[in-house]
Design a protein around this motif. Structure first.
Motif, mmCIF file in Angstrom:
data_model
loop_
_atom_site.group_PDB
_atom_site.id
_atom_site.type_symbol
_atom_site.label_atom_id
_atom_site.label_comp_id
_atom_site.label_asym_id
_atom_site.label_seq_id
_atom_site.Cartn_x
_atom_site.Cartn_y
_atom_site.Cartn_z
ATOM 1 N N GLU A 70 16.145 67.041 101.143
ATOM 2 C CA GLU A 70 17.121 66.212 99.980
ATOM 3 C C GLU A 70 17.658 65.077 100.399
ATOM 4 N N GLN A 82 15.743 56.587 88.923
ATOM 5 C CA GLN A 82 15.497 57.646 87.717
ATOM 6 C C GLN A 82 17.078 58.983 88.595
ATOM 7 N N GLU A 95 23.609 61.207 89.634
ATOM 8 C CA GLU A 95 23.170 62.887 89.278
ATOM 9 C C GLU A 95 21.486 61.857 89.631
ATOM 10 N N ARG A 97 17.028 62.486 89.384
ATOM 11 C CA ARG A 97 15.428 63.462 89.285
ATOM 12 C C ARG A 97 15.485 63.652 90.647
ATOM 13 N N GLU A 98 14.762 65.050 90.793
ATOM 14 C CA GLU A 98 14.641 65.654 91.999
ATOM 15 C C GLU A 98 12.809 65.139 92.569
ATOM 16 N N LYS A 101 10.894 61.970 89.958
ATOM 17 C CA LYS A 101 10.160 62.349 89.350
ATOM 18 C C LYS A 101 10.607 62.505 87.754
ATOM 19 N N LYS A 102 10.118 62.196 87.379
ATOM 20 C CA LYS A 102 10.861 62.497 85.232
ATOM 21 C C LYS A 102 11.247 63.530 85.036
ATOM 22 N N GLU A 103 9.852 64.509 85.360
ATOM 23 C CA GLU A 103 10.160 66.028 84.852
ATOM 24 C C GLU A 103 11.094 66.777 86.152
ATOM 25 N N GLY A 104 11.166 66.715 87.187
ATOM 26 C CA GLY A 104 11.817 66.787 87.889
ATOM 27 C C GLY A 104 13.861 67.137 87.514
ATOM 28 N N ARG A 105 13.791 68.533 88.032
ATOM 29 C CA ARG A 105 15.734 68.874 87.463
ATOM 30 C C ARG A 105 16.272 68.116 88.711
ATOM 31 N N ILE A 106 17.410 67.895 88.027
ATOM 32 C CA ILE A 106 18.727 67.389 88.175
ATOM 33 C C ILE A 106 18.965 67.950 89.647
ATOM 34 N N LEU A 107 19.889 66.708 89.628
ATOM 35 C CA LEU A 107 20.624 67.318 91.230
ATOM 36 C C LEU A 107 22.344 66.022 91.001
#
Length: 145
Positions: A70, A82, A95, A97-98, A101-107
């Protein structure tokens, strides 16, 4: 080296009241700490501590924690822009991006968890900086050569 000195002088505990009393100053302190504790040190210093630490010592475990999982995912998100503050107040959540990466899930990263990560990084880096300084120039006790 100058970055560490600037950070120590600027964000030493004696200045915490001033830092935490102003939102923009607090956010600048968090940005500085994130860069210093995660981006600047992870690729070199913390990974070197992992390989130089005793196999079962706490420095190895803490350094591995700070360079994987993490924390590593947040480090990448922070390094690649990001991330963003969400919410309001002096200590908003972050907030990101995992793995950056722009398409990574938001954490979501809470200020309490981030503060723990900063504390772990500051502790292990401080201990190893002192160890390296001692190895380079041991303390000379009076009457001993």
């Amino acid at each position: 080296m100058y970055g560490e000195l600037a950070h120590i002088l600027t964000f030493a505990e004696r200045y915490f009241v001033e830092i935490y009393s102003d939102d923009s100053m607090n956010h600048a302190a968090v940005l500085s700490a994130n860069y210093l504790y995660f981006v600047y040190t992870q690729d070199s210093y913390l990974k070197a501590i992992v390989s130089a630490s005793p196999r079962h010592g706490p420095s190895k475990a803490v350094s591995k924690f700070l360079t994987t999982g993490e924390v590593w995912g947040f480090r990448n998100a922070f390094a690649h822009g990001q991330w963003r503050y969400v919410g309001s107040g002096r200590h908003p959540d972050i907030e990101y991006r995992e793995d950056g990466k722009k398409e990574g899930r938001i954490l979501i990263l809470t200020p309490e968890k981030l503060q723990l990560w900063h504390w772990l990084s500051r502790t292990v880096l401080g201990l190893w900086a002192a160890r390296i300084a001692y190895l380079r120039q041991p303390i000379q006790h009076p009457g001993h050569s």
